[in-house]
Design an enzyme around this catalytic site. Structure first.
Site, PDB file in Angstrom:
ATOM      1  N   GLY A 210     -27.645  51.142   6.035  1.00 63.38           N
ATOM      2  CA  GLY A 210     -28.400  51.624   5.138  1.00 63.38           C
ATOM      3  C   GLY A 210     -27.705  51.242   3.759  1.00 63.38           C
ATOM      4  NE  ARG A 211     -21.642  52.487   2.319  1.00 67.75           N
ATOM      5  CZ  ARG A 211     -20.241  52.448   3.688  1.00 67.75           C
ATOM      6  NH1 ARG A 211     -20.251  52.172   4.628  1.00 67.75           N
ATOM      7  NH2 ARG A 211     -20.396  53.803   2.768  1.00 67.75           N
TER       8      ARG A 211
ATOM      9  CD  GLN B   3     -20.395  36.854 -24.708  1.00 66.21           C
ATOM     10  OE1 GLN B   3     -21.362  38.033 -24.909  1.00 66.21           O
ATOM     11  NE2 GLN B   3     -20.418  36.460 -25.305  1.00 66.21           N
TER      12      GLN B   3
ATOM     13  CG  LEU C 160     -31.639  36.992 -24.189  1.00 67.16           C
ATOM     14  CD1 LEU C 160     -30.539  36.463 -22.332  1.00 67.16           C
ATOM     15  CD2 LEU C 160     -32.599  38.457 -23.724  1.00 67.16           C
ATOM     16  N   GLY C 161     -27.360  36.757 -26.955  1.00 69.25           N
ATOM     17  CA  GLY C 161     -26.120  38.000 -27.611  1.00 69.25           C
ATOM     18  C   GLY C 161     -26.740  38.836 -28.496  1.00 69.25           C
TER      19      GLY C 161
ATOM     20  CD  GLU D  91     -27.145  54.088   0.249  1.00 68.57           C
ATOM     21  OE1 GLU D  91     -26.649  53.222   0.965  1.00 68.57           O
ATOM     22  OE2 GLU D  91     -28.050  53.975   0.225  1.00 68.57           O
TER      23      GLU D  91
ATOM     24  CD  GLU E 210     -12.591  50.145  -5.813  1.00 69.95           C
ATOM     25  OE1 GLU E 210     -14.135  50.985  -5.617  1.00 69.95           O
ATOM     26  OE2 GLU E 210     -12.915  49.163  -6.754  1.00 69.95           O
TER      27      GLU E 210
HETATM   28  N1  CAA Z   1     -18.777  53.583  11.359  1.00 67.87           N
HETATM   29  C1  CAA Z   1     -18.877  54.677  12.938  1.00 67.87           C
HETATM   30  N2  CAA Z   1     -18.080  55.327  12.989  1.00 67.87           N
HETATM   31  C2  CAA Z   1     -16.651  55.218  11.695  1.00 67.87           C
HETATM   32  C3  CAA Z   1     -16.598  54.691  10.983  1.00 67.87           C
HETATM   33  C4  CAA Z   1     -17.693  53.576  10.511  1.00 67.87           C
HETATM   34  N3  CAA Z   1     -18.255  52.689   9.645  1.00 67.87           N
HETATM   35  N4  CAA Z   1     -16.023  55.502   9.645  1.00 67.87           N
HETATM   36  C5  CAA Z   1     -15.150  55.588  10.369  1.00 67.87           C
HETATM   37  N5  CAA Z   1     -15.568  56.136  11.920  1.00 67.87           N
HETATM   38  C6  CAA Z   1     -15.249  56.890  12.797  1.00 67.87           C
HETATM   39  C7  CAA Z   1     -13.814  56.767  12.906  1.00 67.87           C
HETATM   40  O1  CAA Z   1     -14.345  55.574  13.869  1.00 67.87           O
HETATM   41  C8  CAA Z   1     -13.381  58.152  13.674  1.00 67.87           C
HETATM   42  O2  CAA Z   1     -14.219  58.111  14.743  1.00 67.87           O
HETATM   43  P1  CAA Z   1     -12.748  59.100  15.882  1.00 67.87           P
HETATM   44  O3  CAA Z   1     -12.154  60.095  15.413  1.00 67.87           O
HETATM   45  O4  CAA Z   1     -13.906  59.797  17.523  1.00 67.87           O
HETATM   46  O5  CAA Z   1     -12.235  57.882  15.940  1.00 67.87           O
HETATM   47  C9  CAA Z   1     -14.216  58.812  12.686  1.00 67.87           C
HETATM   48  O6  CAA Z   1     -15.231  58.256  12.041  1.00 67.87           O
HETATM   49  C10 CAA Z   1     -13.054  59.268  11.687  1.00 67.87           C
HETATM   50  O7  CAA Z   1     -12.652  57.567  11.042  1.00 67.87           O
HETATM   51  P2  CAA Z   1     -11.475  57.642   9.912  1.00 67.87           P
HETATM   52  O8  CAA Z   1     -10.492  58.473  10.338  1.00 67.87           O
HETATM   53  O9  CAA Z   1     -11.273  56.452   9.224  1.00 67.87           O
HETATM   54  O10 CAA Z   1     -12.334  57.615   8.318  1.00 67.87           O
HETATM   55  P3  CAA Z   1     -11.796  58.288   6.811  1.00 67.87           P
HETATM   56  O11 CAA Z   1     -12.045  59.855   6.846  1.00 67.87           O
HETATM   57  O12 CAA Z   1     -10.695  57.554   6.881  1.00 67.87           O
HETATM   58  O13 CAA Z   1     -13.242  57.539   6.629  1.00 67.87           O
HETATM   59  C11 CAA Z   1     -14.602  55.590   5.006  1.00 67.87           C
HETATM   60  C12 CAA Z   1     -13.715  56.432   6.579  1.00 67.87           C
HETATM   61  C13 CAA Z   1     -15.414  54.847   5.239  1.00 67.87           C
HETATM   62  C14 CAA Z   1     -13.884  55.520   3.796  1.00 67.87           C
HETATM   63  C15 CAA Z   1     -15.932  57.256   4.891  1.00 67.87           C
HETATM   64  O14 CAA Z   1     -15.068  58.626   4.654  1.00 67.87           O
HETATM   65  C16 CAA Z   1     -16.901  56.746   4.153  1.00 67.87           C
HETATM   66  O15 CAA Z   1     -17.819  55.634   4.622  1.00 67.87           O
HETATM   67  N6  CAA Z   1     -16.595  57.268   3.079  1.00 67.87           N
HETATM   68  C17 CAA Z   1     -17.749  56.425   1.731  1.00 67.87           C
HETATM   69  C18 CAA Z   1     -18.706  57.613   1.234  1.00 67.87           C
HETATM   70  C19 CAA Z   1     -20.059  57.052   1.214  1.00 67.87           C
HETATM   71  O16 CAA Z   1     -21.013  56.295   1.604  1.00 67.87           O
HETATM   72  N7  CAA Z   1     -20.778  57.852   0.961  1.00 67.87           N
HETATM   73  C20 CAA Z   1     -22.357  57.807  -0.212  1.00 67.87           C
HETATM   74  C21 CAA Z   1     -23.412  59.096   0.042  1.00 67.87           C
HETATM   75  S1  CAA Z   1     -24.231  58.276   0.032  1.00 67.87           S
HETATM   76  C22 CAA Z   1     -25.090  58.041  -1.285  1.00 67.87           C
HETATM   77  O17 CAA Z   1     -24.275  57.395  -1.782  1.00 67.87           O
HETATM   78  C23 CAA Z   1     -26.702  57.731  -1.454  1.00 67.87           C
HETATM   79  C24 CAA Z   1     -27.511  57.270  -3.122  1.00 67.87           C
HETATM   80  O18 CAA Z   1     -27.335  58.518  -4.219  1.00 67.87           O
HETATM   81  C25 CAA Z   1     -27.477  55.897  -3.187  1.00 67.87           C
END
Ligand code: CAA
Length: 379
Positions: A242-243, A336, A338-339, A363, A367
């Site tokens: 989706g990103r 910048q 367009l100042g 999304e 970081e």
């Molecule tokens: N794809 C698939 N699986 C994933 C994954 C990914 N990108 N990232 C982690 N997982 C899985 C891991 O494999 C793991 O599975 P198992 O336990 O079965 O091995 C499990 O998830 C946990 O993994 P981690 O311990 O690595 O996860 P984490 O807690 O460190 O978090 C993260 C990973 C990537 C930081 C995640 O928390 C994240 O994406 N955070 C950002 C949240 C985000 O994007 N929010 C957006 C909200 S929606 C929005 O913004 C819409 C809008 O309004 C525009």
């Protein structure tokens, strides 16, 4: 990589460009100044098949590829990033989770309405204390017979004020972090579910961003999406792909800002000649155009990988990270160029900058994209 568009993709580009010029452009200022949600435009987009571009025709969508989808978001965001985000969230994380993880009944019940734009979709993952650390969410869903009782709150929910369905994540067991999370399809009129205050944001004024509250909100188990405990995997799987929508939105914003800056530079005269003949400005424009082109290549490549079912989490995150940074840098450089005029509301570049900033935040922040990229790079 050459970006060679098929005839179908070119038709999408032409159609959306015309639609954006004829229907969207005239409402951009009203959306920005009056925080006006563009209901009529979204309705027309539904009629044109734009609310379900990559959704199969059997489910009421247009059955087109991801390149066509990003072309639409990019072209729309050149004119209105507000409509770009409404479309992206509705499709990528509002509809796709049901298409990919729903059972037949759920798909038949919701996807055609979403794909035709009769329903608007939202995605409720973020909580006040769980943003980037999504696995730390606290909202609870407690099983009682055939029902679940949902209690908790969500924040920063795009499309939330107008949405009909909310893909909502809650904890169904005490298993730690990502393990105990489940996904639900919540309809807007469910008792115990209320839509809270709208955020006053820096940009994207036409798109709503609200908090949600669940107080003994009772939903039938038929609303569970996927299996219990699969929620985090569902959230991640849909964000992985989706990103690309937000990447395309950022690309459109950068292109729009560059276009305005280029036109202005040719018209504005200082020291007896157009500023486009001063090296200080031409070098800026050259750098802006180069970054836009690089962002475009990353975004289109990621879309082509999605189409070929290739594993592309890293490439989508790279595209989102780079395009978002480009949108921010290019739009601030446009101000910048367009100042003093660029700093006023009389010209659109300050809006491009305000709209661009959030692409580095929602999304998954820049970081978080770097975490996803490095994890995939090093595994
Ligand atoms: N794809 C698939 N699986 C994933 C994954 C990914 N990108 N990232 C982690 N997982 C899985 C891991 O494999 C793991 O599975 P198992 O336990 O079965 O091995 C499990 O998830 C946990 O993994 P981690 O311990 O690595 O996860 P984490 O807690 O460190 O978090 C993260 C990973 C990537 C930081 C995640 O928390 C994240 O994406 N955070 C950002 C949240 C985000 O994007 N929010 C957006 C909200 S929606 C929005 O913004 C819409 C809008 O309004 C525009």
């Amino acid at each position: 990589m050459n970006i060679h568009l098929t005839d179908e993709q070119k038709m999408m580009q032409t159609m959306v460009r015309e639609f954006a010029q004829q229907e969207i452009k005239k409402q951009v200022i009203q959306m920005d100044k009056q925080h006006h949600f563009p209901t009529e435009i979204i309705k027309k987009m539904g009629e044109l098949g734009l609310m379900g571009i990559p959704i199969p025709e059997t489910y009421g969508g247009s059955g087109m590829d991801y390149t066509s989808y990003i072309i639409a978001i990019q072209e729309i965001s050149k004119i209105s990033a507000t409509i770009g985000v409404i479309l992206s969230v509705h499709t990528s994380v509002g509809t796709n989770p049901i298409l990919y993880f729903g059972n037949d009944e759920q798909k038949k019940r919701y996807v055609p309405k979403l794909a035709r734009g009769q329903y608007l979709g939202a995605f409720a993952l973020t909580e006040p204390h769980a943003g980037s650390d999504a696995a730390n969410l606290k909202m609870k869903a407690t099983k009682q017979g055939d029902y679940y009782l949902l209690n908790g709150s969500k924040i920063f929910i795009t499309n939330g004020k107008e949405a009909d369905t909310f893909i909502t994540f809650a904890r169904t067991s005490d298993l730690g972090r990502s393990k105990g999370i489940s996904a639900f399809i919540i309809e807007k009129d469910t008792p115990g579910f209320t839509i809270g205050k709208s955020e006053r944001k820096m940009g994207l004024h036409g798109s709503s961003t609200v908090s949600l509250s669940f107080d003994q909100c009772k939903v039938h188990q038929d609303q569970l999406l996927g299996k219990e405990g699969e929620g985090f995997a569902i959230a991640m799987a849909n964000l992985n792909i989706g990103r690309i929508g937000i990447a395309a939105q950022a690309l459109g914003i950068a292109e729009g800002a560059l276009e305005h800056a280029s036109v202005y530079a040719k018209e504005r005269e200082q020291f007896g000649r157009p500023i486009s003949q001063h090296q200080g400005i031409t070098f800026k424009l050259a750098d802006m155009a180069t970054e836009v082109e690089a962002a475009k290549l990353l975004v289109y490549r990621a879309a082509s990988l999605i189409e070929r079912d290739k594993s592309c989490t890293k490439e989508v995150s790279m595209a989102k990270l780079f395009a978002a940074q480009t949108a921010r840098k290019v739009s601030i450089e446009a101000v910048q160029i367009l100042g003093g005029y660029g700093y006023t509301e009389d010209y659109p570049v300050e809006r491009y900058f305000r709209d661009a900033k959030v692409t580095e935040i929602y999304e998954g922040t820049n970081e978080i994209q770097r975490m996803v990229i490095s994890k995939n790079l090093l595994k």
